[in-house]
Scaffold this active site. Structure first.
Site, PDB file in Angstrom:
ATOM      1  N   ARG A   8      -1.353  14.280   2.271  1.00  0.00           N
ATOM      2  CA  ARG A   8      -2.217  14.101   0.962  1.00  0.00           C
ATOM      3  C   ARG A   8      -1.647  14.952   0.008  1.00  0.00           C
ATOM      4  NH1 ARG A   8      -8.380  12.906   1.821  1.00  0.00           N
ATOM      5  NH2 ARG A   8      -9.104  12.675  -0.428  1.00  0.00           N
TER       6      ARG A   8
ATOM      7  N   HIS B 188     -12.085   9.516   6.035  1.00  0.00           N
ATOM      8  CA  HIS B 188     -11.841   7.965   5.998  1.00  0.00           C
ATOM      9  C   HIS B 188     -10.158   7.936   5.984  1.00  0.00           C
ATOM     10  CE1 HIS B 188     -10.504   8.051   1.169  1.00  0.00           C
ATOM     11  NE2 HIS B 188     -10.342   9.185   1.759  1.00  0.00           N
ATOM     12  N   HIS B 189      -9.415   8.787   6.134  1.00  0.00           N
ATOM     13  CA  HIS B 189      -8.057   8.855   6.668  1.00  0.00           C
ATOM     14  C   HIS B 189      -7.873   8.912   8.038  1.00  0.00           C
ATOM     15  CE1 HIS B 189      -6.581   9.062   2.505  1.00  0.00           C
ATOM     16  NE2 HIS B 189      -7.171  10.251   2.196  1.00  0.00           N
ATOM     17  N   CYS B 190      -9.010   9.343   8.821  1.00  0.00           N
ATOM     18  CA  CYS B 190      -8.509   9.333  10.317  1.00  0.00           C
ATOM     19  C   CYS B 190      -8.643   7.858  11.072  1.00  0.00           C
ATOM     20  CB  CYS B 190      -9.743  10.073  10.742  1.00  0.00           C
ATOM     21  SG  CYS B 190      -9.226  10.389  12.648  1.00  0.00           S
TER      22      CYS B 190
ATOM     23  N   ASP C  27      -7.282   4.565   4.354  1.00  0.00           N
ATOM     24  CA  ASP C  27      -6.548   3.943   5.331  1.00  0.00           C
ATOM     25  C   ASP C  27      -6.949   4.072   6.724  1.00  0.00           C
ATOM     26  OD1 ASP C  27      -5.694   6.688   5.069  1.00  0.00           O
ATOM     27  OD2 ASP C  27      -3.752   6.586   6.224  1.00  0.00           O
TER      28      ASP C  27
END
Length: 717
Positions: free
Chosen positions: A712, A194-196, A237
């Site tokens: 992170r 979900h950060h990609c 993001d």
């Protein structure tokens, strides 16, 4: 492994032993034949996901522990899966995606990331091994080497994750056959996604798994609208950024295709794409990618965005708050966190109206980005800002997601594993999440410190059963059954995890000119101190003359320079003495009662609740159609209400399971907590009241109509 051999054979044999050893679950296990496959939740295992392994063999053991995204995460997830299966052996179907490799050039990947980014990932993976042999970092300098790593097998892991995603979507929309279509699926994969972003990796994430899932569901099964519910500790993001791309806004990134750079108006916007996606997240605003001291103004704004049905965007972010008691948390959940469901309900309602106005079919899906790093059991170093959620949250949230799906998606829910980095957090979180995925009740004893501690013993590579156990120590007896089941789920655990201990031992004794690597590094550091030359200068000049050591020292130097907070933490399950164990007689008695109290009647009743919502909605639609054609015929297909208020439908194929057992554990709350059943949430921006729903209500109510890199792990690079 041979493609012809069933990878779950070892698990099936172990499961048979479990049933034979536990007479109290035999009736529940036998009920599996009476519960249709369509009523079960499917769990997808991804053996290929184990192939993404940290490749820098020269780093110290302490530094290696800072790499928290590791294959062992799947073993911890398997422990949670096994725990859920032992409680409800008739409610889950296990499936391995060992024979399915997806493609990084598949249409559902290209639609999300374009072709440049997948090509770049493939290129870097192919070059990784040769760079590593030369003592060089295998990732570009612009990436955070403390978060992201690559090897040649990472490609296989990514293909395997895509294949597992495809398997999960197929299972809930198509199934092996029409009578084997499951409405609910959990896909255990790594690395997370979900950060990609469209064309940029971040925070352990190389592909955005959630959006790839969405595109596959849209391309293959005609899904038009998807709600993403993200409860990871960190803001997704990347997933949110891709929602802006779907809305027609020009994406940012270093690897954007030409097609994504043309056709925009003066405000860098064009027509929005289908499927339409609403993103609804709860996260810690002070953690990555919005960590205090490292966050950009843009990142903080993104993690706080709240916009509904405007500019083709539906995004709602809620920030986690601190709590003292579980009662405090439940009040927070009802008054604040449940706002996400009211907003998601609003998104779906608007979507139905929009599609009806265009004369097009609507088809919805609920996707859960399931990150377990907000768990009360996560390492403190990951939760540096003292906000978390109790384990029971994962059941509550998931059951609310089921209600949302029943109202708008015919019950279709797919959960994709995201974060969670300690064994305890992943195991307990997955356990509670799966209980919720089948609409069953979470029992607080299941999430007690002692119970979770016993299960995660199985995450040790060198785990061995206790030599002796008290006969009345129910928890330890049960935990060892869970461990055996969990460790048998993926045969590749043997090669990737359980033998890792032996590899480490060999590495310790490997020599270079008669010295071990650690000895040579120690002597070189001492020599540097004697000459007064800084260690960093010697590294840069490559004066150590040990091929792999300089890079290791350079990375450690950067980690210390930027105060990366993971260097000393221990996230692995190391061997520990049993001296601190204290037998808790009352907990064992209570735990035993919770297991024996699970009855077939109760399981069936909870499952029927899910079916009733869907069938009533379908019947109401059918009634409306029939009334318009022949008003006098409408009563024939209506549902009837029994004296106790429970509805039963005459026209559907209900799967009430015949049983002479009694229902006890749902008649009396074993958590014995009294919480207000109605709350309103005053939104700070518009002071509008949003009515929330209590646990007995099946409906969602909404009164509203309406770049810098960070790491992170907390450092810069």
């Amino acid at each position: 492994m041979s493609q012809d051999k069933d990878p779950l054979e070892k698990f099936y044999l172990q499961f048979q032993k479990f049933v034979q050893n536990n007479p109290n679950v035999i009736s529940a296990a036998r009920a599996a034949s009476q519960i249709p496959e369509s009523a079960k939740a499917i769990v997808i295992l991804s053996p290929y996901s184990l192939q993404h392994i940290f490749p820098r063999e020269w780093v110290s053991k302490s530094y290696k522990k800072t790499i928290v995204e590791r294959p062992e995460r799947l073993l911890a997830a398997s422990m949670g899966i096994a725990a859920a299966i032992t409680m409800y052996p008739a409610l889950f179907t296990l499936k391995s995606s060992h024979n399915r490799l997806g493609s990084l050039h598949a249409p559902h990947v290209i639609k999300v990331h374009g072709s440049k980014w997948p090509n770049e990932v493939i290129r870097l993976c192919h070059e990784a091994d040769s760079k590593l042999r030369e003592g060089k970092l295998e990732v570009p300098e612009s990436w955070n080497a403390g978060d992201i790593y690559l090897n040649s097998d990472t490609i296989m892991a990514l293909k395997g994750s895509i294949g597992a995603i495809e398997t999960g979507v197929d299972s809930i929309f198509n199934g092996p056959s029409p009578e084997h279509i499951c409405n609910r699926a959990f896909v255990a994969i790594r690395p997370p996604g979900h950060h990609c972003h469209v064309g940029m990796p971040s925070g352990f994430c190389l592909l955005n798994n959630a959006n790839i899932t969405i595109e596959y569901a849209a391309n293959t099964y005609g899904v038009t609208h998807v709600v993403v519910l993200d409860f990871d500790l960190h803001h997704g993001d990347g997933t949110q950024d891709i929602c802006w791309k779907r809305a027609g806004f020009k994406p940012d990134g270093n690897y954007i295709d030409e097609a994504d750079s043309t056709g925009y108006d003066d405000f860098e916007k064009k027509m929005a794409d289908f499927p339409k996606v609403g993103y609804f997240s709860m996260h810690d605003i002070n953690s990555f990618p919005t960590e205090s001291g490292y966050a950009t103004r843009e990142n903080i704004k993104n993690a706080s965005t709240c916009i509904m049905n405007s500019h083709d965007l539906n995004i709602w972010n809620v920030h986690l708050s601190k709590w003292s008691t579980e009662e405090d948390f439940l009040k927070l959940y009802r008054s604040k966190y449940r706002t996400l469901f009211a907003k998601a309900d609003e998104f779906f309602k608007a979507a139905k109206l929009e599609m009806a106005s265009m004369g097009k079919p609507y088809k919805g899906l609920v996707l859960i980005s399931s990150g377990f790093d907000a768990s009360e059991f996560e390492q403190v170093s990951m939760q540096r800002h003292s906000v978390n959620v109790p384990t029971t949250f994962y059941t509550m949230f998931t059951k609310d997601a089921l209600k949302l799906a029943q109202m708008h998606c015919h019950g279709k829910v797919i959960s994709i594993m995201e974060g969670g980095y300690s064994d305890k957090a992943i195991t307990s979180g997955v356990f509670a999440h799966l209980i919720g995925l089948q609409n069953q009740d979470w029992i607080k004893e299941w999430g007690s410190e002692q119970v979770v501690k016993e299960i995660v013993r199985g995450c040790k590579p060198t785990w061995k059963p206790y030599k002796t156990k008290r006969n009345d120590d129910v928890i330890r007896v049960w935990a060892e059954e869970v461990i055996r089941l969990g460790r048998s789920m993926i045969p590749e655990f043997d090669d990737v995890i359980f033998k890792e201990k032996l590899k480490l031992e060999k590495a310790k004794h490997s020599t270079f000119d008669g010295q071990t690597i650690s000895q040579r590094v120690t002597r070189s550091i001492a020599a540097a101190r004697e000459t007064g030359v800084s260690m960093n200068d010697r590294i840069i000049k490559n004066e150590l003359n040990v091929e792999r050591v300089p890079v290791k020292q350079l990375i450690n130097h950067k980690a210390q320079q930027h105060k990366v907070p993971f260097v000393e933490q221990d996230l692995s399950s190391e061997d520990e003495e049993d001296n601190d164990y204290v037998y808790d007689e009352e907990l064992n008695k209570t735990f035993n009662r919770t297991v024996e109290d699970i009855t077939i009647d109760d399981i069936s009743r909870h499952l029927e609740t899910l079916e009733i919502i869907q069938d009533e909605e379908e019947n109401e639609n059918e009634n409306e159609r029939m009334v318009s054609q022949n008003p006098s015929s409408s009563s024939s297909s209506r549902s009837r209400t029994t004296g106790n208020g429970q509805r039963h439908l005459q026209s559907n194929g209900m799967y009430k399971i015949p049983s002479s057992t009694t229902t006890q554990h749902l008649r009396h709350s074993r958590n014995s907590r009294t919480i207000p059943t109605a709350n309103t949430y005053q939104h700070a921006n518009n002071n509008t009241s949003i009515a929330t729903y209590d646990d007995s209500d099946v409906s969602m109510i909404s009164h509203i109509s309406t770049k810098k890199h960070t790491t992170r792990s907390g450092g810069r690079w």
